[in-house]
Design a protein around this motif. Structure first.
Motif, PDB file in Angstrom:
ATOM      1  N   UNK A  49       1.191  -1.144   0.417  1.00 27.79           N
ATOM      2  CA  UNK A  49       0.083  -0.057   0.386  1.00 27.79           C
ATOM      3  C   UNK A  49       1.227   1.221   0.370  1.00 27.79           C
ATOM      4  N   UNK A  50       0.780   1.613  -1.085  1.00 27.29           N
ATOM      5  CA  UNK A  50       1.857   3.287  -0.500  1.00 27.29           C
ATOM      6  C   UNK A  50       0.916   4.249  -0.366  1.00 27.29           C
ATOM      7  N   UNK A  51       2.186   5.584   0.566  1.00 25.12           N
ATOM      8  CA  UNK A  51       1.753   6.498   0.915  1.00 25.12           C
ATOM      9  C   UNK A  51       0.546   7.502   0.489  1.00 25.12           C
ATOM     10  N   UNK A  52      -0.572   7.248   1.259  1.00 21.15           N
ATOM     11  CA  UNK A  52      -2.099   7.321   0.988  1.00 21.15           C
ATOM     12  C   UNK A  52      -2.535   8.302   1.909  1.00 21.15           C
TER      13      UNK A  52
END
Lengths: 128, 372
Positions: free
Chosen positions: A65-68
């Protein structure tokens, strides 16, 4: 004196043998090394997690999960992330870096060459 | 060298002192009546604050007070251990102990009221307490600052109260008790977070109301049987709130929001920061909005308080604790006046270097609360 020509090559196998998500483990100079295919690239990492020495190459190849934004999820980088089987640290299969800002932990890399559809690890010459 | 105001004997104190934990409130509940509707004043008189307190039967000192300052003022009916008289507080704390700024945080009936099931009644009581504080304390001395009481059960009402009083020069924070129905980083509190940011008020957290009224039990093991055990639970009162502010992304969403944790002591904190970082390193993808190590957010947005200052057995224990916590940037002084276990400002951190003491006694709190 060590020249560029004095490297050794360790034969891993044909490219067809190494598929995405399933590294081939080989033993080199007493160390286990995992050879991975990511897209059309071949990369090799020592099978030792810098955190607690787990056999990291036996972990799961996945995305992350990419930085969001807060309480949102942005999945990405599928097939480019190695999750260590112990404790779950994530490593970037392309760079070896631990996916945690500020962390200096990284996997130990072995150079890879592909010659005539055969995969080799490039190793330094033996010392005399 | 910056010096504080003159001490009682006329000599200047060596360091300016920002005291982040001063308990104020009336002696009798009747003092709040002028600030309540007739209906609510009548209810307060006959039925109390509505939160239902948990009493451990004991406190310390005399009814929780320093025994050298409690005076016979007649029958007390305001719950809690609060100094009821701004003139006494001015004389003893500001003039004699050399405190230059005192953050008034309440700490009696209004804290209990936050656990009351009737949120409208709680809202009215807290508003009355704030009006009482502004009218009867802030006007007495410009060294008083106020953390206004707001109702965590009703974040929109809390936001309205923050907007109502946030513009007052001496209002610099809100105060929340650690006893709550949800940790304070929960999105439920977003109106409250936004209002604090909008009004440039910090959030100050003080233990209290754990196990009271609608709040959950004060520990996973239920209720402790004695006051001394309740003191030992305190780090566990703050930890879930601290973790929530970080992992619910409050500081990502509101980078300017500041949190002061008071009456915490500090020795527990370094290991908790290590624990947060360690867990984040592995479980980060589950909270991908936490983009930096948790301890970094804490160092930028949160400060802890000295009192009750830990007393480690190893001689170098305090110096090590301060080093591990980056105390030079994260620890504020608090006296806890007028409680029995208070810390005297000029005696606190006495063995530390001057520059260090200056930061702990003044700079860190001045930075967190935006006081020049």
């Amino acid at each position: 004196m060590t020249g560029a020509a004095e490297v050794r090559r360790h034969h891993v196998g044909p490219t067809s043998e190494i598929v995405a998500g399933a590294p081939k483990l080989v033993s080199v100079d007493g160390h286990e090394v995992g050879v991975f295919r990511v897209g059309e690239q071949f990369l090799a990492w020592r099978n030792v997690c810098p955190h607690h020495a787990a056999p990291v190459c036996r972990g799961t190849v996945a995305g992350t999960n990419l930085p969001s934004k807060v309480h949102e999820y942005l999945p990405g980088r599928d097939g480019e992330i190695l999750q260590c089987p112990w404790h779950g640290w994530e490593f970037d299969l392309l760079t070896g870096e631990h996916l945690a800002a500020g962390s200096r932990a990284r996997l130990r890399r072995y150079p890879v060459e592909v010659i005539d559809e055969q995969v080799y690890l490039t190793l330094p010459a033996n010392r005399a | 060298m910056i010096t504080g105001r003159a001490a009682a004997d006329g000599s200047p104190t060596q360091f300016k002192v920002f005291d982040t934990d001063v308990h104020h409130g009336p002696w009798r509940t009747e003092s709040l009546f002028p600030y309540l509707s007739e209906v609510h004043a009548d209810r307060l008189e006959h039925y109390g604050f509505g939160g239902g307190g948990v009493s451990w039967a004991y406190n310390g000192g005399s009814q929780g007070y320093r025994t050298d300052i409690i005076t016979d003022r007649g029958k007390k009916n305001y719950p809690g251990v609060v100094v009821p008289d701004p003139e006494v507080c001015r004389k003893e704390l500001l003039d004699e102990a050399g405190v230059d700024i005192a953050l008034l945080v309440g700490g009696g009936g209004e804290g209990i009221a936050t656990a009351g099931p009737d949120v409208a009644y709680t809202n009215a009581l807290l508003r009355a307490f704030n009006d009482y504080s502004v009218a009867e304390w802030l006007t007495v001395d410009d060294r008083f600052r106020l953390a206004i009481a707001v109702n965590p059960q009703d974040p929109q009402n809390a936001a309205d109260e923050i907007d109502r009083l946030g513009g007052h020069d001496q209002v610099i924070s809100i105060i929340l008790p650690c006893g709550s129905q949800r940790p304070y980083g929960h999105p439920f509190y977003k109106p409250l977070h936004e209002a604090c940011v909008r009004n440039n008020l910090a959030i100050t957290l003080h233990f209290g109301a754990e196990g009271s009224g609608v709040n959950p039990q004060p520990s996973a093991a239920g209720y402790p049987t004695s006051y001394v055990q309740s003191r030992l639970l305190r780090p566990a009162f703050y930890k879930p709130h601290l973790a929530s502010f970080v992992f619910d992304g409050v500081f990502e969403e509101f980078p300017t929001l500041k949190v002061g944790m008071i009456e915490t002591g500090i020795a527990w904190a370094p290991s908790f920061l290590w624990l947060m970082d360690q867990n984040w390193k592995a479980l980060r993808p589950q909270v991908p909005w936490v983009k930096r190590p948790p301890s970094e957010y804490v160092r930028e947005n949160v400060k802890f308080c000295s009192q009750p200052l830990d007393d480690p057995e190893p001689k170098d224990g305090m110096a090590k604790t301060l080093e591990w916590l980056d105390g030079e940037h994260t620890v504020m002084f608090s006296s806890d006046y007028p409680h029995f276990d208070w810390d005297e400002p000029q005696e606190t951190f006495k063995t530390m270097p001057d520059e260090f003491r200056r930061r702990l006694l003044w700079d860190n709190a001045a930075e967190l609360y935006g006081v020049a």
